[in-house]
Design a protein around this motif. Structure first.
Motif, PDB file in Angstrom:
ATOM      1  N   VAL A   1     -14.232 -48.966  32.976  1.00 56.27           N
ATOM      2  CA  VAL A   1     -12.887 -49.028  33.240  1.00 56.27           C
ATOM      3  C   VAL A   1     -12.202 -47.908  33.205  1.00 56.27           C
ATOM      4  CG1 VAL A   1     -10.830 -50.230  33.699  1.00 56.27           C
ATOM      5  CG2 VAL A   1     -12.860 -51.570  33.712  1.00 56.27           C
ATOM      6  N   ILE A   2     -11.517 -47.096  34.379  1.00 54.97           N
ATOM      7  CA  ILE A   2     -10.545 -45.972  33.983  1.00 54.97           C
ATOM      8  C   ILE A   2      -9.307 -46.151  34.455  1.00 54.97           C
ATOM      9  CG2 ILE A   2     -12.738 -44.302  34.109  1.00 54.97           C
ATOM     10  CD1 ILE A   2     -11.784 -43.840  36.947  1.00 54.97           C
ATOM     11  N   ALA A   3      -8.379 -45.237  33.958  1.00 61.92           N
ATOM     12  CA  ALA A   3      -7.148 -45.412  34.531  1.00 61.92           C
ATOM     13  C   ALA A   3      -6.764 -44.120  34.947  1.00 61.92           C
ATOM     14  CB  ALA A   3      -6.162 -45.700  33.258  1.00 61.92           C
ATOM     15  N   PHE A   4      -5.835 -44.034  36.034  1.00 62.25           N
ATOM     16  CA  PHE A   4      -5.489 -42.896  36.967  1.00 62.25           C
ATOM     17  C   PHE A   4      -4.213 -42.875  37.610  1.00 62.25           C
ATOM     18  CE2 PHE A   4      -8.207 -45.725  38.805  1.00 62.25           C
ATOM     19  CZ  PHE A   4      -7.801 -46.021  40.035  1.00 62.25           C
ATOM     20  N   VAL A   5      -3.751 -41.476  38.003  1.00 59.20           N
ATOM     21  CA  VAL A   5      -2.346 -41.647  38.952  1.00 59.20           C
ATOM     22  C   VAL A   5      -2.697 -41.904  40.235  1.00 59.20           C
ATOM     23  CG1 VAL A   5      -2.378 -39.066  39.161  1.00 59.20           C
ATOM     24  CG2 VAL A   5      -0.450 -40.520  39.109  1.00 59.20           C
ATOM     25  N   THR A   6      -1.963 -42.549  41.085  1.00 59.61           N
ATOM     26  CA  THR A   6      -1.928 -42.539  42.426  1.00 59.61           C
ATOM     27  C   THR A   6      -0.593 -41.909  42.916  1.00 59.61           C
ATOM     28  OG1 THR A   6      -1.021 -44.849  42.825  1.00 59.61           O
ATOM     29  CG2 THR A   6      -3.537 -44.652  42.294  1.00 59.61           C
ATOM     30  N   ASP A   7      -0.497 -42.141  44.417  1.00 62.12           N
ATOM     31  CA  ASP A   7       0.873 -41.709  44.882  1.00 62.12           C
ATOM     32  C   ASP A   7       2.024 -42.656  44.537  1.00 62.12           C
ATOM     33  OD1 ASP A   7      -0.464 -43.415  46.229  1.00 62.12           O
ATOM     34  OD2 ASP A   7       0.069 -42.792  48.293  1.00 62.12           O
ATOM     35  N   THR A   8       1.721 -43.999  44.331  1.00 61.82           N
ATOM     36  CA  THR A   8       2.693 -45.045  43.845  1.00 61.82           C
ATOM     37  C   THR A   8       2.933 -45.358  42.435  1.00 61.82           C
ATOM     38  OG1 THR A   8       0.891 -46.639  44.411  1.00 61.82           O
ATOM     39  CG2 THR A   8       2.157 -46.186  46.328  1.00 61.82           C
ATOM     40  N   VAL A   9       1.816 -45.830  41.900  1.00 59.46           N
ATOM     41  CA  VAL A   9       1.882 -46.110  40.419  1.00 59.46           C
ATOM     42  C   VAL A   9       0.521 -45.934  39.867  1.00 59.46           C
ATOM     43  CG1 VAL A   9       3.618 -47.963  40.539  1.00 59.46           C
ATOM     44  CG2 VAL A   9       1.455 -48.651  40.783  1.00 59.46           C
TER      45      VAL A   9
ATOM     46  N   SER B   1       4.429 -51.946  35.954  1.00 63.51           N
ATOM     47  CA  SER B   1       3.373 -51.138  36.228  1.00 63.51           C
ATOM     48  C   SER B   1       3.740 -49.569  35.609  1.00 63.51           C
ATOM     49  CB  SER B   1       3.172 -50.673  37.839  1.00 63.51           C
ATOM     50  OG  SER B   1       3.067 -52.044  38.522  1.00 63.51           O
ATOM     51  N   SER B   2       2.549 -49.058  34.931  1.00 66.51           N
ATOM     52  CA  SER B   2       2.722 -47.753  34.445  1.00 66.51           C
ATOM     53  C   SER B   2       3.070 -46.651  35.580  1.00 66.51           C
ATOM     54  CB  SER B   2       1.399 -47.352  33.671  1.00 66.51           C
ATOM     55  OG  SER B   2       1.059 -48.244  32.745  1.00 66.51           O
ATOM     56  N   LYS B   3       3.997 -45.876  35.288  1.00 67.20           N
ATOM     57  CA  LYS B   3       4.408 -44.863  36.264  1.00 67.20           C
ATOM     58  C   LYS B   3       4.490 -43.520  35.511  1.00 67.20           C
ATOM     59  CE  LYS B   3       7.905 -48.159  37.988  1.00 67.20           C
ATOM     60  NZ  LYS B   3       7.442 -49.519  37.362  1.00 67.20           N
ATOM     61  N   SER B   4       3.504 -43.302  34.567  1.00 63.90           N
ATOM     62  CA  SER B   4       3.450 -41.880  33.755  1.00 63.90           C
ATOM     63  C   SER B   4       2.149 -42.160  33.062  1.00 63.90           C
ATOM     64  CB  SER B   4       4.712 -41.402  33.102  1.00 63.90           C
ATOM     65  OG  SER B   4       4.574 -42.244  31.904  1.00 63.90           O
ATOM     66  N   TYR B   5       1.694 -40.820  32.817  1.00 62.85           N
ATOM     67  CA  TYR B   5       0.609 -40.619  31.780  1.00 62.85           C
ATOM     68  C   TYR B   5       0.819 -41.322  30.372  1.00 62.85           C
ATOM     69  CZ  TYR B   5      -3.172 -38.556  28.895  1.00 62.85           C
ATOM     70  OH  TYR B   5      -3.984 -38.228  27.719  1.00 62.85           O
ATOM     71  N   GLU B   6       2.129 -41.132  29.848  1.00 67.72           N
ATOM     72  CA  GLU B   6       2.503 -41.661  28.606  1.00 67.72           C
ATOM     73  C   GLU B   6       2.504 -43.100  28.642  1.00 67.72           C
ATOM     74  OE1 GLU B   6       3.078 -37.481  28.966  1.00 67.72           O
ATOM     75  OE2 GLU B   6       4.083 -39.223  30.020  1.00 67.72           O
ATOM     76  N   GLU B   7       3.021 -43.737  29.709  1.00 71.87           N
ATOM     77  CA  GLU B   7       3.072 -45.271  29.891  1.00 71.87           C
ATOM     78  C   GLU B   7       1.870 -46.017  30.230  1.00 71.87           C
ATOM     79  OE1 GLU B   7       5.786 -46.784  33.093  1.00 71.87           O
ATOM     80  OE2 GLU B   7       7.352 -45.387  32.313  1.00 71.87           O
TER      81      GLU B   7
ATOM     82  N   LYS C   1       2.426 -36.292  39.893  1.00 69.74           N
ATOM     83  CA  LYS C   1       2.950 -37.414  39.336  1.00 69.74           C
ATOM     84  C   LYS C   1       2.971 -38.670  40.589  1.00 69.74           C
ATOM     85  CE  LYS C   1       4.484 -35.342  35.612  1.00 69.74           C
ATOM     86  NZ  LYS C   1       3.704 -35.608  34.274  1.00 69.74           N
ATOM     87  N   CYS C   2       3.303 -39.861  40.089  1.00 67.74           N
ATOM     88  CA  CYS C   2       3.489 -40.749  41.137  1.00 67.74           C
ATOM     89  C   CYS C   2       4.869 -41.040  41.425  1.00 67.74           C
ATOM     90  CB  CYS C   2       2.828 -42.366  40.677  1.00 67.74           C
ATOM     91  SG  CYS C   2       3.766 -42.876  39.166  1.00 67.74           S
ATOM     92  N   LYS C   3       5.316 -41.745  42.369  1.00 65.95           N
ATOM     93  CA  LYS C   3       6.619 -41.909  42.983  1.00 65.95           C
ATOM     94  C   LYS C   3       7.156 -43.346  42.142  1.00 65.95           C
ATOM     95  CE  LYS C   3       5.945 -39.718  47.414  1.00 65.95           C
ATOM     96  NZ  LYS C   3       5.266 -40.262  48.865  1.00 65.95           N
ATOM     97  N   GLY C   4       6.225 -44.028  41.740  1.00 66.70           N
ATOM     98  CA  GLY C   4       6.904 -45.334  40.893  1.00 66.70           C
ATOM     99  C   GLY C   4       7.075 -46.337  41.612  1.00 66.70           C
TER     100      GLY C   4
ATOM    101  N   LEU D   1     -13.366 -46.979  44.532  1.00 65.39           N
ATOM    102  CA  LEU D   1     -13.091 -47.997  43.315  1.00 65.39           C
ATOM    103  C   LEU D   1     -12.462 -49.125  43.769  1.00 65.39           C
ATOM    104  CD1 LEU D   1     -11.496 -44.950  41.149  1.00 65.39           C
ATOM    105  CD2 LEU D   1     -13.608 -46.086  40.732  1.00 65.39           C
ATOM    106  N   ALA D   2     -12.840 -50.289  42.897  1.00 70.15           N
ATOM    107  CA  ALA D   2     -12.028 -51.504  43.060  1.00 70.15           C
ATOM    108  C   ALA D   2     -10.951 -51.194  41.931  1.00 70.15           C
ATOM    109  CB  ALA D   2     -13.091 -52.414  42.682  1.00 70.15           C
ATOM    110  N   THR D   3      -9.694 -51.510  42.489  1.00 69.85           N
ATOM    111  CA  THR D   3      -8.495 -51.312  41.790  1.00 69.85           C
ATOM    112  C   THR D   3      -7.329 -52.329  41.656  1.00 69.85           C
ATOM    113  OG1 THR D   3      -7.055 -50.289  43.556  1.00 69.85           O
ATOM    114  CG2 THR D   3      -8.839 -48.862  42.693  1.00 69.85           C
ATOM    115  N   THR D   4      -6.513 -52.091  40.665  1.00 67.31           N
ATOM    116  CA  THR D   4      -5.570 -53.013  40.504  1.00 67.31           C
ATOM    117  C   THR D   4      -4.516 -51.867  39.765  1.00 67.31           C
ATOM    118  OG1 THR D   4      -4.302 -55.013  39.822  1.00 67.31           O
ATOM    119  CG2 THR D   4      -5.945 -53.765  38.256  1.00 67.31           C
ATOM    120  N   SER D   5      -3.279 -52.248  39.535  1.00 68.52           N
ATOM    121  CA  SER D   5      -2.275 -51.447  38.728  1.00 68.52           C
ATOM    122  C   SER D   5      -2.402 -51.466  37.307  1.00 68.52           C
ATOM    123  CB  SER D   5      -0.717 -51.798  38.966  1.00 68.52           C
ATOM    124  OG  SER D   5      -0.771 -53.134  38.732  1.00 68.52           O
TER     125      SER D   5
END
Length: 195
Positions: A20-28, A144-150, A169-172, A132-136
């Motif tokens: 499982v990977i984590a990544f930025v999108t346009d939202t969160v 929801s995480s809104k930054s790389y650090e979060e 960055k995502c818009k949050g 990808l099968a995804t969720t926040s």
């Protein structure tokens, strides 16, 4: 913004082995695995402590990569896709036999989305199958995480890899979710796109 540079061999090895990977999108920020990998799907639910009655959605860099996973697209679904993809809209439609029942929580529908974020598009283009099968990227009932650090703080020690955002960055605010299995549109979650 810095040049996007990551190891696509490592990426595909992680995913093909049920990672499982984590990544930025346009939202969160999102979590993702391969849609046909039961191990990865199980891992996402365990990482989040997510209720198995809540389905995952499918995301890609191109609409055409998602179309094999749906069938009988209604006129309303087609018009929403044409108007808002890529963007912060998730369209729920009837699933095809290609979509595993394990990621739809037993439902005969599946949500699809094409995020409008350059890093996500680049990442997805490098993935075998481009879907990808995804969720926040957060624990259930947490924001929801809104930054790389979060994302690192929330789920960094639980996933196989958290990718940097390279300045994209995502818009949050989460995507708007619509049910479009017939020619009526029903808003299930009002999010970034106002309908």
């Amino acid at each position: 913004m810095s040049k996007i540079n990551f190891n696509s061999i490592e990426l595909n090895n992680i995913l093909s082995n049920g990672g499982v990977i984590a990544f930025v999108t346009d939202t969160v920020w999102g979590l993702g695995c391969l849609p046909d990998n039961e191990q990865g799907i199980d891992k996402i639910y365990k990482i989040k402590g997510r209720d198995r009655t809540k389905p995952l959605i499918l995301m890609s860099n191109e609409t055409e990569n998602l179309l094999p996973y749906v069938k009988n697209l209604s006129k309303s679904a087609k018009s929403m896709i044409e108007k808002y993809f890529p963007g912060a809209l998730t369209v729920i439609s009837e699933k095809s036999d290609l979509t595993p029942i394990s990621l739809t929580s037993g439902k005969n529908t599946v949500g699809i989305r094409v995020p409008d974020n350059e890093f996500f598009k680049t990442l997805c283009a490098k993935i075998n199958g481009h879907v990808l099968a995804t969720t926040s990227a957060n624990l259930s009932n947490e924001p929801s995480s809104k930054s790389y650090e979060e994302a690192l703080y929330s789920i960094g020690n639980l996933v196989d890899k958290v990718f940097e955002d390279y300045g994209y960055k995502c818009k949050g605010l989460e995507s708007t979710v619509v049910l479009a299995v017939d020619n009526n549109i029903r808003i299930l979650r009002q999010g970034s796109i106002k309908l």
